[in-house]
Scaffold this motif. Structure first.
Motif, PDB file in Angstrom:
ATOM      1  N   ALA A  20       0.827  -1.210   0.000  1.00 11.02           N
ATOM      2  CA  ALA A  20       0.000   0.000   0.000  1.00 11.02           C
ATOM      3  C   ALA A  20       0.862   1.260   0.000  1.00 11.02           C
ATOM      4  N   LEU A  21       2.108   1.125   0.447  1.00  9.19           N
ATOM      5  CA  LEU A  21       3.044   2.254   0.464  1.00  9.19           C
ATOM      6  C   LEU A  21       3.902   2.313  -0.803  1.00  9.19           C
ATOM      7  N   MET A  22       3.686   1.359  -1.711  1.00  8.44           N
ATOM      8  CA  MET A  22       4.504   1.236  -2.931  1.00  8.44           C
ATOM      9  C   MET A  22       3.762   1.768  -4.148  1.00  8.44           C
ATOM     10  N   PRO A  23       4.502   2.099  -5.228  1.00 13.31           N
ATOM     11  CA  PRO A  23       3.835   2.470  -6.482  1.00 13.31           C
ATOM     12  C   PRO A  23       3.007   1.296  -6.998  1.00 13.31           C
ATOM     13  N   ASP A  24       1.978   1.573  -7.756  1.00 13.10           N
ATOM     14  CA  ASP A  24       1.162   0.511  -8.342  1.00 13.10           C
ATOM     15  C   ASP A  24       2.025  -0.358  -9.245  1.00 13.10           C
ATOM     16  N   MET A  25       1.836  -1.670  -9.162  1.00 11.66           N
ATOM     17  CA  MET A  25       2.694  -2.603  -9.912  1.00 11.66           C
ATOM     18  C   MET A  25       2.550  -2.453 -11.422  1.00 11.66           C
ATOM     19  N   THR A  26       1.465  -1.890 -11.880  1.00  9.62           N
ATOM     20  CA  THR A  26       1.295  -1.712 -13.333  1.00  9.62           C
ATOM     21  C   THR A  26       2.315  -0.716 -13.886  1.00  9.62           C
ATOM     22  N   THR A  27       2.845   0.164 -13.015  1.00  9.78           N
ATOM     23  CA  THR A  27       3.835   1.150 -13.467  1.00  9.78           C
ATOM     24  C   THR A  27       5.249   0.573 -13.525  1.00  9.78           C
ATOM     25  N   THR A  28       5.427  -0.624 -12.963  1.00 10.29           N
ATOM     26  CA  THR A  28       6.762  -1.235 -12.941  1.00 10.29           C
ATOM     27  C   THR A  28       6.760  -2.609 -13.620  1.00 10.29           C
ATOM     28  N   LYS A  29       5.745  -2.888 -14.418  1.00  7.70           N
ATOM     29  CA  LYS A  29       5.627  -4.231 -15.012  1.00  7.70           C
ATOM     30  C   LYS A  29       6.780  -4.564 -15.963  1.00  7.70           C
ATOM     31  N   ASP A  30       7.443  -3.532 -16.518  1.00  9.10           N
ATOM     32  CA  ASP A  30       8.545  -3.793 -17.453  1.00  9.10           C
ATOM     33  C   ASP A  30       9.772  -4.360 -16.759  1.00  9.10           C
ATOM     34  N   ILE A  31       9.840  -4.260 -15.411  1.00  9.56           N
ATOM     35  CA  ILE A  31      10.983  -4.839 -14.697  1.00  9.56           C
ATOM     36  C   ILE A  31      10.562  -6.053 -13.861  1.00  9.56           C
ATOM     37  N   MET A  32       9.319  -6.494 -14.012  1.00 14.13           N
ATOM     38  CA  MET A  32       8.809  -7.647 -13.279  1.00 14.13           C
ATOM     39  C   MET A  32       8.935  -8.907 -14.137  1.00 14.13           C
ATOM     40  N   CYS A  33       9.231 -10.043 -13.487  1.00 13.49           N
ATOM     41  CA  CYS A  33       9.435 -11.291 -14.217  1.00 13.49           C
ATOM     42  C   CYS A  33       8.120 -11.962 -14.603  1.00 13.49           C
ATOM     43  N   LEU A  34       7.137 -11.935 -13.701  1.00 17.83           N
ATOM     44  CA  LEU A  34       5.963 -12.790 -13.810  1.00 17.83           C
ATOM     45  C   LEU A  34       4.683 -11.968 -13.907  1.00 17.83           C
ATOM     46  N   PRO A  35       3.569 -12.611 -14.275  1.00 15.26           N
ATOM     47  CA  PRO A  35       2.272 -11.912 -14.194  1.00 15.26           C
ATOM     48  C   PRO A  35       2.017 -11.448 -12.766  1.00 15.26           C
ATOM     49  N   LYS A  36       1.158 -10.462 -12.597  1.00 11.67           N
ATOM     50  CA  LYS A  36       0.935  -9.811 -11.310  1.00 11.67           C
ATOM     51  C   LYS A  36       0.634 -10.812 -10.191  1.00 11.67           C
ATOM     52  N   GLU A  37      -0.236 -11.808 -10.450  1.00 12.48           N
ATOM     53  CA  GLU A  37      -0.632 -12.752  -9.402  1.00 12.48           C
ATOM     54  C   GLU A  37       0.568 -13.549  -8.898  1.00 12.48           C
ATOM     55  N   SER A  38       1.391 -14.037  -9.808  1.00 10.05           N
ATOM     56  CA  SER A  38       2.577 -14.816  -9.423  1.00 10.05           C
ATOM     57  C   SER A  38       3.594 -13.949  -8.705  1.00 10.05           C
ATOM     58  N   THR A  39       3.751 -12.718  -9.171  1.00  6.61           N
ATOM     59  CA  THR A  39       4.696 -11.800  -8.541  1.00  6.61           C
ATOM     60  C   THR A  39       4.299 -11.516  -7.098  1.00  6.61           C
ATOM     61  N   LEU A  40       2.994 -11.390  -6.844  1.00  5.04           N
ATOM     62  CA  LEU A  40       2.516 -11.131  -5.483  1.00  5.04           C
ATOM     63  C   LEU A  40       2.902 -12.247  -4.526  1.00  5.04           C
ATOM     64  N   VAL A  41       2.848 -13.490  -5.013  1.00  7.51           N
ATOM     65  CA  VAL A  41       3.230 -14.632  -4.170  1.00  7.51           C
ATOM     66  C   VAL A  41       4.711 -14.530  -3.805  1.00  7.51           C
ATOM     67  N   MET A  42       5.549 -14.228  -4.805  1.00  8.09           N
ATOM     68  CA  MET A  42       6.984 -14.096  -4.566  1.00  8.09           C
ATOM     69  C   MET A  42       7.288 -12.892  -3.665  1.00  8.09           C
ATOM     70  N   LEU A  43       6.563 -11.799  -3.877  1.00  4.70           N
ATOM     71  CA  LEU A  43       6.753 -10.613  -3.048  1.00  4.70           C
ATOM     72  C   LEU A  43       6.441 -10.905  -1.584  1.00  4.70           C
ATOM     73  N   GLU A  44       5.416 -11.712  -1.356  1.00  4.51           N
ATOM     74  CA  GLU A  44       5.049 -12.070   0.009  1.00  4.51           C
ATOM     75  C   GLU A  44       6.198 -12.806   0.703  1.00  4.51           C
ATOM     76  N   ASN A  45       6.857 -13.708  -0.049  1.00  7.42           N
ATOM     77  CA  ASN A  45       8.008 -14.435   0.505  1.00  7.42           C
ATOM     78  C   ASN A  45       9.175 -13.495   0.780  1.00  7.42           C
ATOM     79  N   LEU A  46       9.429 -12.575  -0.154  1.00  5.65           N
ATOM     80  CA  LEU A  46      10.535 -11.632   0.025  1.00  5.65           C
ATOM     81  C   LEU A  46      10.270 -10.695   1.202  1.00  5.65           C
ATOM     82  N   VAL A  47       9.063 -10.156   1.273  1.00  4.14           N
ATOM     83  CA  VAL A  47       8.706  -9.236   2.361  1.00  4.14           C
ATOM     84  C   VAL A  47       8.800  -9.937   3.715  1.00  4.14           C
ATOM     85  N   GLU A  48       8.369 -11.203   3.772  1.00  4.84           N
ATOM     86  CA  GLU A  48       8.440 -11.959   5.019  1.00  4.84           C
ATOM     87  C   GLU A  48       9.886 -12.095   5.479  1.00  4.84           C
TER      88      GLU A  48
END
Length: 389
Positions: free
Chosen positions: A225-253
């Motif tokens: 919620a404190l980050m830019p919307d992921m649609t603005t950074t999709k060019d540097i993201m590896c996976l579709p939004k749903e998959s990226t969220l799962v990985m982000l949860e692991n990284l944030v943890e």
């Protein structure tokens, strides 16, 4: 001989192999390696004459063989053939042979391994390298010093599993293939670290509910919620939004378990591509890692040595004395060795200023600001990584 363009590129890039390839084609027939002043050599000067030939095995296989002569080293067996390593991390094996078995030794050359003090002495003699010699000069900035980039993380209480775990999830989330996007990905990571720190503060102060702070998913949502919307950074993201969220949860943890000091060091190190995108083995999907370099602080592969402003000035003077000779190099290459984590990142600007200053002073008619080319894919750009913000 190389069988395709990929093998030719490997010969030109692979650590140390590019020197062997240049010798094998006859491009160079003399290789002088000057050790940095902080290394400890058994002998200040060693010279070895190498000859390369061919031999047949009992199965009639044609192999490359090598014979060595030296007035400085006593070889128990002067000729060998080498069984190449088949797998990453495996050592090659040496097999002794009689000299008469190594035939057609048409290629040969000399390897000289020299201490800094001895190189200065030889340079002053006036007979070491002649004006008529055709010279390629290569300067690696880790000649000035060598540090383990990840050392502050270990000092702050992290271990290899912690560091590799963070790196793994960074690589699953962020994918880039050029230096410009690499900086963009690192900026995103910096914002993520600040968002994690802010969310942890809110949890500790009681401003966020217990349910949010104890649930990995809810905590990640609060961070995002404190980050830019992921649609603005999709060019540097590896996976579709749903998959990226799962990985982000692991990284944030994993980041949420780090202390404030650890998070500060992680921010300083940042994230970068594991190799230059110009490398033949580069793969965008494996590109991003914690920018921790190749060697941890316990590595036995390299000699670590921290430097300072006074020592950098002394090393530059030594370099100038070594290069003040009759020859003028045909080409000069300078290697930063910052991405792989050898050259001290904080001191790099002063080191590079020293190297270029020496070259301009010794070769004023040939090395100027206009004749220096900077690779556009340098880590952190021309200005370097440490002061990237």
């Amino acid at each position: 001989m190389p069988r395709n363009e990929h093998e030719i590129r490997l010969m030109m890039e692979k650590n140390d192999v590019f020197i062997q390839a240049a010798a094998g084609t006859g491009l160079i027939n003399r290789f002088i390696w000057v050790w940095p002043p902080y290394s400890e050599e058994e002998k200040p000067y060693v010279s070895i004459h190498l000859e390369v030939g061919l031999m047949y095995t009992e199965e009639n296989a044609l192999l490359t063989c090598y014979c060595m002569k030296s007035n400085y080293i006593n070889f128990e067996h002067s000729c060998v053939w080498i069984q190449r390593a088949e797998y990453e991390g495996e050592d090659e094996k040496y097999f002794n042979i009689e000299r008469k078995k190594c035939r057609d030794m048409t290629l040969g050359g000399t390897v000289e391994i020299v201490s800094t003090d001895k190189a200065i002495e030889l340079a002053k003699s006036g007979s070491w390298i002649k004006a008529s010699d055709s010279v390629i000069l290569d300067i690696d900035e880790d000649f000035y010093g060598c540090e383990a980039v990840s050392a502050p993380l270990y000092d702050a209480g992290m271990n290899e599993d912690d560091i590799e775990g963070l790196s793994f999830y960074v690589g699953k989330i962020l994918c880039t293939d050029n230096a410009k996007d690499e900086m963009k990905a690192d900026r995103y990571f910096q914002k993520l670290l600040k968002a994690v720190q802010e969310t942890l503060k809110r949890c500790h102060s009681g401003r966020l509910g217990e349910e949010t702070c104890e649930s990995n998913h809810a905590f990640t949502e609060a961070v995002l919620a404190l980050m830019p919307d992921m649609t603005t950074t999709k060019d540097i993201m590896c996976l579709p939004k749903e998959s990226t969220l799962v990985m982000l949860e692991n990284l944030v943890e994993r980041l949420s378990r780090c202390s404030d000091t650890q998070l500060q060091h992680i921010a300083s190190i940042g994230v970068c591509m594991y190799a230059s995108p110009r490398s033949s083995n580069f793969n965008r999907n494996d590109a991003m890692i914690l920018c921790k370099g190749c060697n941890g602080p316990n590595s036995k592969r390299v000699i670590f040595h921290s430097t300072n402003e006074q020592e950098i000035a002394t090393t530059s003077r030594n370099l100038k004395e070594m290069l003040t000779q009759a020859f003028i190099p045909k080409v000069v290459t300078v290697c930063r060795s910052v991405r792989d984590g050898y050259t001290p990142r904080k001191e790099f600007p002063l080191i590079e200023e020293g190297v270029l200053g020496v070259l301009k002073a010794v070769y004023p008619d040939h090395v100027t600001d206009d004749t220096i080319h900077y690779d556009s894919e340098l880590l952190g750009g021309r200005g370097g990584w440490y002061f990237r913000y």
